[in-house]
Design a protein around this motif. Structure first.
Motif, PDB file in Angstrom:
ATOM      1  N   HIS A  87     -17.193  24.714  -9.198  1.00  0.00           N
ATOM      2  CA  HIS A  87     -17.388  23.349  -9.678  1.00  0.00           C
ATOM      3  C   HIS A  87     -16.251  22.497  -9.097  1.00  0.00           C
ATOM      4  O   HIS A  87     -15.157  22.418  -9.668  1.00  0.00           O
ATOM      5  N   TRP A  88     -16.521  21.899  -7.944  1.00  0.00           N
ATOM      6  CA  TRP A  88     -15.514  21.102  -7.255  1.00  0.00           C
ATOM      7  C   TRP A  88     -15.460  19.700  -7.867  1.00  0.00           C
ATOM      8  O   TRP A  88     -16.478  19.101  -8.189  1.00  0.00           O
ATOM      9  N   LEU A  89     -14.268  19.139  -7.968  1.00  0.00           N
ATOM     10  CA  LEU A  89     -14.049  17.814  -8.532  1.00  0.00           C
ATOM     11  C   LEU A  89     -14.834  16.748  -7.766  1.00  0.00           C
ATOM     12  O   LEU A  89     -15.383  15.817  -8.368  1.00  0.00           O
ATOM     13  N   ILE A  90     -14.915  16.884  -6.475  1.00  0.00           N
ATOM     14  CA  ILE A  90     -15.583  15.878  -5.661  1.00  0.00           C
ATOM     15  C   ILE A  90     -17.078  15.775  -5.961  1.00  0.00           C
ATOM     16  O   ILE A  90     -17.721  14.776  -5.678  1.00  0.00           O
ATOM     17  N   ARG A  91     -17.652  16.795  -6.559  1.00  0.00           N
ATOM     18  CA  ARG A  91     -19.075  16.727  -6.915  1.00  0.00           C
ATOM     19  C   ARG A  91     -19.320  15.754  -8.055  1.00  0.00           C
ATOM     20  O   ARG A  91     -20.417  15.250  -8.235  1.00  0.00           O
ATOM     21  N   ASP A  92     -18.306  15.477  -8.853  1.00  0.00           N
ATOM     22  CA  ASP A  92     -18.458  14.600 -10.015  1.00  0.00           C
ATOM     23  C   ASP A  92     -17.696  13.282  -9.895  1.00  0.00           C
ATOM     24  O   ASP A  92     -18.017  12.337 -10.607  1.00  0.00           O
ATOM     25  N   SER A  93     -16.699  13.241  -9.040  1.00  0.00           N
ATOM     26  CA  SER A  93     -15.809  12.074  -9.011  1.00  0.00           C
ATOM     27  C   SER A  93     -15.522  11.649  -7.585  1.00  0.00           C
ATOM     28  O   SER A  93     -15.438  12.481  -6.677  1.00  0.00           O
ATOM     29  N   ALA A  94     -15.345  10.339  -7.430  1.00  0.00           N
ATOM     30  CA  ALA A  94     -14.897   9.822  -6.139  1.00  0.00           C
ATOM     31  C   ALA A  94     -13.397  10.070  -6.027  1.00  0.00           C
ATOM     32  O   ALA A  94     -12.660   9.977  -7.011  1.00  0.00           O
ATOM     33  N   ILE A  95     -12.945  10.379  -4.845  1.00  0.00           N
ATOM     34  CA  ILE A  95     -11.533  10.667  -4.629  1.00  0.00           C
ATOM     35  C   ILE A  95     -10.995   9.682  -3.607  1.00  0.00           C
ATOM     36  O   ILE A  95     -11.620   9.434  -2.573  1.00  0.00           O
ATOM     37  N   SER A  96      -9.841   9.114  -3.894  1.00  0.00           N
ATOM     38  CA  SER A  96      -9.177   8.201  -2.973  1.00  0.00           C
ATOM     39  C   SER A  96      -7.825   8.777  -2.604  1.00  0.00           C
ATOM     40  O   SER A  96      -7.152   9.385  -3.438  1.00  0.00           O
ATOM     41  N   LEU A  97      -7.433   8.563  -1.374  1.00  0.00           N
ATOM     42  CA  LEU A  97      -6.108   8.972  -0.918  1.00  0.00           C
ATOM     43  C   LEU A  97      -5.287   7.726  -0.657  1.00  0.00           C
ATOM     44  O   LEU A  97      -5.770   6.774  -0.065  1.00  0.00           O
ATOM     45  N   LEU A  98      -4.061   7.728  -1.098  1.00  0.00           N
ATOM     46  CA  LEU A  98      -3.162   6.607  -0.891  1.00  0.00           C
ATOM     47  C   LEU A  98      -1.914   7.101  -0.178  1.00  0.00           C
ATOM     48  O   LEU A  98      -1.526   8.258  -0.318  1.00  0.00           O
ATOM     49  N   PRO A  99      -1.256   6.186   0.563  1.00  0.00           N
ATOM     50  CA  PRO A  99       0.019   6.578   1.157  1.00  0.00           C
ATOM     51  C   PRO A  99       1.060   6.767   0.064  1.00  0.00           C
ATOM     52  O   PRO A  99       0.817   6.453  -1.105  1.00  0.00           O
ATOM     53  N   SER A 100       2.193   7.247   0.444  1.00  0.00           N
ATOM     54  CA  SER A 100       3.256   7.478  -0.536  1.00  0.00           C
ATOM     55  C   SER A 100       3.695   6.163  -1.176  1.00  0.00           C
ATOM     56  O   SER A 100       3.447   5.077  -0.653  1.00  0.00           O
ATOM     57  N   VAL A 101       4.382   6.264  -2.295  1.00  0.00           N
ATOM     58  CA  VAL A 101       4.885   5.086  -2.995  1.00  0.00           C
ATOM     59  C   VAL A 101       5.831   4.311  -2.087  1.00  0.00           C
ATOM     60  O   VAL A 101       5.805   3.075  -2.044  1.00  0.00           O
ATOM     61  N   ALA A 102       6.659   5.013  -1.337  1.00  0.00           N
ATOM     62  CA  ALA A 102       7.591   4.336  -0.425  1.00  0.00           C
ATOM     63  C   ALA A 102       6.826   3.541   0.636  1.00  0.00           C
ATOM     64  O   ALA A 102       7.218   2.429   0.991  1.00  0.00           O
ATOM     65  N   SER A 103       5.721   4.087   1.136  1.00  0.00           N
ATOM     66  CA  SER A 103       4.914   3.367   2.121  1.00  0.00           C
ATOM     67  C   SER A 103       4.282   2.130   1.510  1.00  0.00           C
ATOM     68  O   SER A 103       4.238   1.070   2.129  1.00  0.00           O
ATOM     69  N   LEU A 104       3.755   2.257   0.293  1.00  0.00           N
ATOM     70  CA  LEU A 104       3.160   1.101  -0.381  1.00  0.00           C
ATOM     71  C   LEU A 104       4.199   0.003  -0.590  1.00  0.00           C
ATOM     72  O   LEU A 104       3.928  -1.179  -0.392  1.00  0.00           O
ATOM     73  N   LYS A 105       5.394   0.401  -0.987  1.00  0.00           N
ATOM     74  CA  LYS A 105       6.464  -0.578  -1.207  1.00  0.00           C
ATOM     75  C   LYS A 105       6.817  -1.278   0.102  1.00  0.00           C
ATOM     76  O   LYS A 105       6.981  -2.497   0.140  1.00  0.00           O
ATOM     77  N   ALA A 106       6.907  -0.530   1.185  1.00  0.00           N
ATOM     78  CA  ALA A 106       7.229  -1.122   2.486  1.00  0.00           C
ATOM     79  C   ALA A 106       6.121  -2.078   2.930  1.00  0.00           C
ATOM     80  O   ALA A 106       6.397  -3.164   3.445  1.00  0.00           O
ATOM     81  N   LEU A 107       4.864  -1.709   2.727  1.00  0.00           N
ATOM     82  CA  LEU A 107       3.751  -2.568   3.121  1.00  0.00           C
ATOM     83  C   LEU A 107       3.720  -3.860   2.304  1.00  0.00           C
ATOM     84  O   LEU A 107       3.400  -4.923   2.831  1.00  0.00           O
ATOM     85  N   ARG A 108       4.051  -3.764   1.038  1.00  0.00           N
ATOM     86  CA  ARG A 108       4.072  -4.966   0.200  1.00  0.00           C
ATOM     87  C   ARG A 108       5.205  -5.900   0.580  1.00  0.00           C
ATOM     88  O   ARG A 108       5.155  -7.092   0.282  1.00  0.00           O
ATOM     89  N   GLY A 109       6.226  -5.367   1.214  1.00  0.00           N
ATOM     90  CA  GLY A 109       7.356  -6.190   1.628  1.00  0.00           C
ATOM     91  C   GLY A 109       7.109  -6.963   2.907  1.00  0.00           C
ATOM     92  O   GLY A 109       7.861  -7.866   3.250  1.00  0.00           O
ATOM     93  N   LEU A 110       6.025  -6.645   3.620  1.00  0.00           N
ATOM     94  CA  LEU A 110       5.712  -7.362   4.851  1.00  0.00           C
ATOM     95  C   LEU A 110       5.159  -8.738   4.532  1.00  0.00           C
ATOM     96  O   LEU A 110       4.459  -8.916   3.535  1.00  0.00           O
ATOM     97  N   PRO A 111       5.440  -9.723   5.389  1.00  0.00           N
ATOM     98  CA  PRO A 111       4.866 -11.043   5.138  1.00  0.00           C
ATOM     99  C   PRO A 111       3.356 -10.992   5.328  1.00  0.00           C
ATOM    100  O   PRO A 111       2.851 -10.179   6.112  1.00  0.00           O
ATOM    101  N   PRO A 112       2.626 -11.832   4.621  1.00  0.00           N
ATOM    102  CA  PRO A 112       1.170 -11.827   4.785  1.00  0.00           C
ATOM    103  C   PRO A 112       0.799 -12.221   6.202  1.00  0.00           C
ATOM    104  O   PRO A 112       1.496 -13.011   6.841  1.00  0.00           O
ATOM    105  N   GLU A 113      -0.285 -11.647   6.691  1.00  0.00           N
ATOM    106  CA  GLU A 113      -0.731 -11.944   8.047  1.00  0.00           C
ATOM    107  C   GLU A 113      -1.184 -13.390   8.109  1.00  0.00           C
ATOM    108  O   GLU A 113      -1.934 -13.866   7.270  1.00  0.00           O
ATOM    109  N   SER A 114      -0.698 -14.083   9.097  1.00  0.00           N
ATOM    110  CA  SER A 114      -1.014 -15.493   9.244  1.00  0.00           C
ATOM    111  C   SER A 114      -2.437 -15.673   9.759  1.00  0.00           C
ATOM    112  O   SER A 114      -2.843 -15.022  10.716  1.00  0.00           O
ATOM    113  N   VAL A 115      -3.156 -16.585   9.136  1.00  0.00           N
ATOM    114  CA  VAL A 115      -4.509 -16.867   9.613  1.00  0.00           C
ATOM    115  C   VAL A 115      -4.471 -17.731  10.855  1.00  0.00           C
ATOM    116  O   VAL A 115      -5.466 -17.882  11.541  1.00  0.00           O
TER     117      VAL A 115
END
Length: 127
Positions: free
Chosen positions: A14-42
């Motif tokens: 009984h694999w978890l993926i049969r019942d639930s969607a699974i998402s992968l995220l980068p590490s917390v340090a990567s998320l913090k670094a990405l949030r520190g970038l300026p927004p992309e200019s339109v």
């Protein structure tokens, strides 16, 4: 055999993926670094291209590269966006590159000669 039993057990587990969607995220340090970038200019411009520079001086040792102008023009056409900067021929100078504000361009294209250190007399650095 033991391998067949293991394969059956894995298949029937009984694999978890049969019942639930699974998402992968980068590490917390990567998320913090990405949030520190300026927004992309339109207003970011697509491409700045420099090609077929005119070489001058008493010892013109480098031949012209007229095919590089069409190379950069084709690149710009393939992007099919407004706001490209193309400096070709006499406009494609070192001074133009150094004085242009290139920070807003998503792609910089330099279609010109490249030299290794020592390839020309007196050239101690790549150019």
């Amino acid at each position: 055999p033991e391998d067949a039993a293991s394969a059956t057990a894995l298949r029937d587990a009984h694999w978890l993926i049969r019942d639930s969607a699974i998402s992968l995220l980068p590490s917390v340090a990567s998320l913090k670094a990405l949030r520190g970038l300026p927004p992309e200019s339109v207003s970011q411009r697509p491409m700045a291209g420099f090609a077929d520079p005119s070489f001058s001086g008493p010892e013109q040792v480098l031949p012209a590269l007229p095919e590089t102008a069409s190379e950069v023009q084709h690149m710009a056409a393939s992007i099919a966006a407004r706001g490209n900067l193309l400096l070709l021929g006499a406009q494609a100078t070192e001074a133009a590159v150094k004085t242009a504000d290139l920070s807003g361009y998503g792609l910089l294209a330099f279609a010109t000669h490249g030299l290794k250190a020592g390839e020309l007399d007196g050239l101690a650095e790549p150019a």
